[in-house]
Design a protein around this motif. Structure first.
Motif, PDB file in Angstrom:
ATOM      1  N   LEU A 177       0.819  -1.211   0.000  1.00 48.71           N
ATOM      2  CA  LEU A 177       0.000   0.000   0.000  1.00 48.71           C
ATOM      3  C   LEU A 177       0.855   1.265   0.000  1.00 48.71           C
ATOM      4  N   GLU A 178       2.095   1.173   0.478  1.00 47.25           N
ATOM      5  CA  GLU A 178       2.974   2.343   0.463  1.00 47.25           C
ATOM      6  C   GLU A 178       3.459   2.634  -0.945  1.00 47.25           C
ATOM      7  N   ASN A 179       3.507   1.626  -1.802  1.00 47.73           N
ATOM      8  CA  ASN A 179       3.953   1.822  -3.184  1.00 47.73           C
ATOM      9  C   ASN A 179       2.850   2.504  -3.983  1.00 47.73           C
ATOM     10  N   GLU A 180       3.070   2.614  -5.262  1.00 47.82           N
ATOM     11  CA  GLU A 180       2.115   3.277  -6.156  1.00 47.82           C
ATOM     12  C   GLU A 180       0.841   2.440  -6.266  1.00 47.82           C
ATOM     13  N   ASN A 181      -0.319   3.040  -6.010  1.00 49.72           N
ATOM     14  CA  ASN A 181      -1.616   2.349  -6.068  1.00 49.72           C
ATOM     15  C   ASN A 181      -2.482   2.983  -7.143  1.00 49.72           C
ATOM     16  N   GLN A 182      -3.350   2.174  -7.704  1.00 54.93           N
ATOM     17  CA  GLN A 182      -4.274   2.662  -8.721  1.00 54.93           C
ATOM     18  C   GLN A 182      -5.672   2.694  -8.116  1.00 54.93           C
ATOM     19  N   LEU A 183      -6.320   3.847  -8.161  1.00 51.59           N
ATOM     20  CA  LEU A 183      -7.666   4.007  -7.617  1.00 51.59           C
ATOM     21  C   LEU A 183      -8.657   3.344  -8.564  1.00 51.59           C
ATOM     22  N   LEU A 184      -9.394   2.369  -8.042  1.00 53.25           N
ATOM     23  CA  LEU A 184     -10.404   1.676  -8.851  1.00 53.25           C
ATOM     24  C   LEU A 184     -11.762   2.355  -8.755  1.00 53.25           C
ATOM     25  N   GLY A 185     -12.101   2.854  -7.569  1.00 55.75           N
ATOM     26  CA  GLY A 185     -13.390   3.500  -7.383  1.00 55.75           C
ATOM     27  C   GLY A 185     -13.568   3.884  -5.940  1.00 55.75           C
ATOM     28  N   SER A 186     -14.662   4.574  -5.680  1.00 53.87           N
ATOM     29  CA  SER A 186     -14.941   4.966  -4.304  1.00 53.87           C
ATOM     30  C   SER A 186     -16.442   4.902  -4.066  1.00 53.87           C
ATOM     31  N   SER A 187     -16.775   4.769  -2.789  1.00 50.39           N
ATOM     32  CA  SER A 187     -18.173   4.756  -2.380  1.00 50.39           C
ATOM     33  C   SER A 187     -18.269   5.483  -1.061  1.00 50.39           C
ATOM     34  N   SER A 188     -19.457   5.519  -0.486  1.00 50.22           N
ATOM     35  CA  SER A 188     -19.626   6.202   0.796  1.00 50.22           C
ATOM     36  C   SER A 188     -18.888   5.464   1.919  1.00 50.22           C
ATOM     37  N   ASN A 189     -18.571   4.172   1.691  1.00 52.84           N
ATOM     38  CA  ASN A 189     -17.871   3.391   2.702  1.00 52.84           C
ATOM     39  C   ASN A 189     -16.358   3.524   2.626  1.00 52.84           C
ATOM     40  N   GLY A 190     -15.816   3.932   1.506  1.00 52.93           N
ATOM     41  CA  GLY A 190     -14.371   4.059   1.371  1.00 52.93           C
ATOM     42  C   GLY A 190     -13.933   3.985  -0.078  1.00 52.93           C
ATOM     43  N   LYS A 191     -12.601   3.944  -0.273  1.00 56.31           N
ATOM     44  CA  LYS A 191     -12.026   3.898  -1.616  1.00 56.31           C
ATOM     45  C   LYS A 191     -11.467   2.503  -1.888  1.00 56.31           C
ATOM     46  N   TYR A 192     -11.431   2.148  -3.188  1.00 55.58           N
ATOM     47  CA  TYR A 192     -10.933   0.856  -3.623  1.00 55.58           C
ATOM     48  C   TYR A 192      -9.669   1.082  -4.447  1.00 55.58           C
ATOM     49  N   TYR A 193      -8.599   0.366  -4.063  1.00 52.51           N
ATOM     50  CA  TYR A 193      -7.323   0.508  -4.741  1.00 52.51           C
ATOM     51  C   TYR A 193      -6.879  -0.828  -5.318  1.00 52.51           C
ATOM     52  N   ARG A 194      -6.099  -0.723  -6.389  1.00 56.80           N
ATOM     53  CA  ARG A 194      -5.474  -1.908  -6.981  1.00 56.80           C
ATOM     54  C   ARG A 194      -3.981  -1.790  -6.711  1.00 56.80           C
ATOM     55  N   THR A 195      -3.404  -2.852  -6.145  1.00 56.65           N
ATOM     56  CA  THR A 195      -1.985  -2.835  -5.812  1.00 56.65           C
ATOM     57  C   THR A 195      -1.384  -4.211  -6.044  1.00 56.65           C
ATOM     58  N   ALA A 196      -0.054  -4.255  -6.115  1.00 60.15           N
ATOM     59  CA  ALA A 196       0.658  -5.511  -6.338  1.00 60.15           C
ATOM     60  C   ALA A 196       1.483  -5.846  -5.103  1.00 60.15           C
ATOM     61  N   LEU A 197       1.434  -7.106  -4.690  1.00 58.07           N
ATOM     62  CA  LEU A 197       2.225  -7.567  -3.543  1.00 58.07           C
ATOM     63  C   LEU A 197       3.655  -7.870  -3.994  1.00 58.07           C
ATOM     64  N   ASP A 198       4.498  -8.194  -3.027  1.00 58.76           N
ATOM     65  CA  ASP A 198       5.902  -8.502  -3.320  1.00 58.76           C
ATOM     66  C   ASP A 198       6.047  -9.748  -4.192  1.00 58.76           C
TER      67      ASP A 198
END
Length: 146
Positions: free
Chosen positions: A112-133
């Motif tokens: 999550l500290e690396n570069e993340n791509q925002l997929l979408g958001s809602s009233s509950n929070g934001k959705y990110y796309r990220t890659a693990l090690d």
């Protein structure tokens, strides 16, 4: 509304029973024909009624052969249809299905500290796309505290 699942076992039993019945019937008919042909009759002069009987027998034999072929083709098509349906049906999964590996909090935090791509958001929070090690791409939901 609940859908009924296709049960090929009941159909297979009916088909097997029908085929067994037809097989036994053919064996019985063949044994009767053998017993009748075993009787010796003296040759008699050919008459017109005998030639008509011979023609009737030939026509009946042809008709029964065609009928047997049609019934065999229908049974074969039915069995193939059952097999195709059985092969195409979706398997029933039993028990819990786990699709993701165990993700440690440390690897998730570093991803999550690396570069993340925002997929979408809602009233509950934001959705990110990220890659693990390890190269696995995941979606993460950031929950807002209320």
């Amino acid at each position: 509304m609940e859908k009924r699942r296709y049960s090929p076992q009941v159909s297979n039993r009916k088909v097997t029973a029908s085929l067994l019945f037809l097989f036994i019937l053919c064996l019985y008919y063949a044994s009767v024909q053998c017993q009748e042909s075993g009787k010796v009759t003296p040759p008699s002069p050919s008459t017109p009624t005998q030639s008509k009987n011979g023609l009737k027998r030939i026509l009946i034999s042809i008709f029964l052969g065609v009928l047997t072929g049609l019934i065999g083709a229908i049974i074969f098509a039915f069995v193939v249809r059952l097999l195709v349906r059985y092969m195409k049906r979706t398997p029933i999964l039993k028990g819990p299905v786990i699709f993701s590996p165990k993700i440690t909090p440390k690897s998730l935090q570093s991803a999550l500290e690396n570069e993340n791509q925002l997929l979408g958001s809602s009233s509950n929070g934001k959705y990110y796309r990220t890659a693990l090690d390890n190269g696995l791409t995941i979606a993460v939901k950031e929950v807002r505290a209320v």
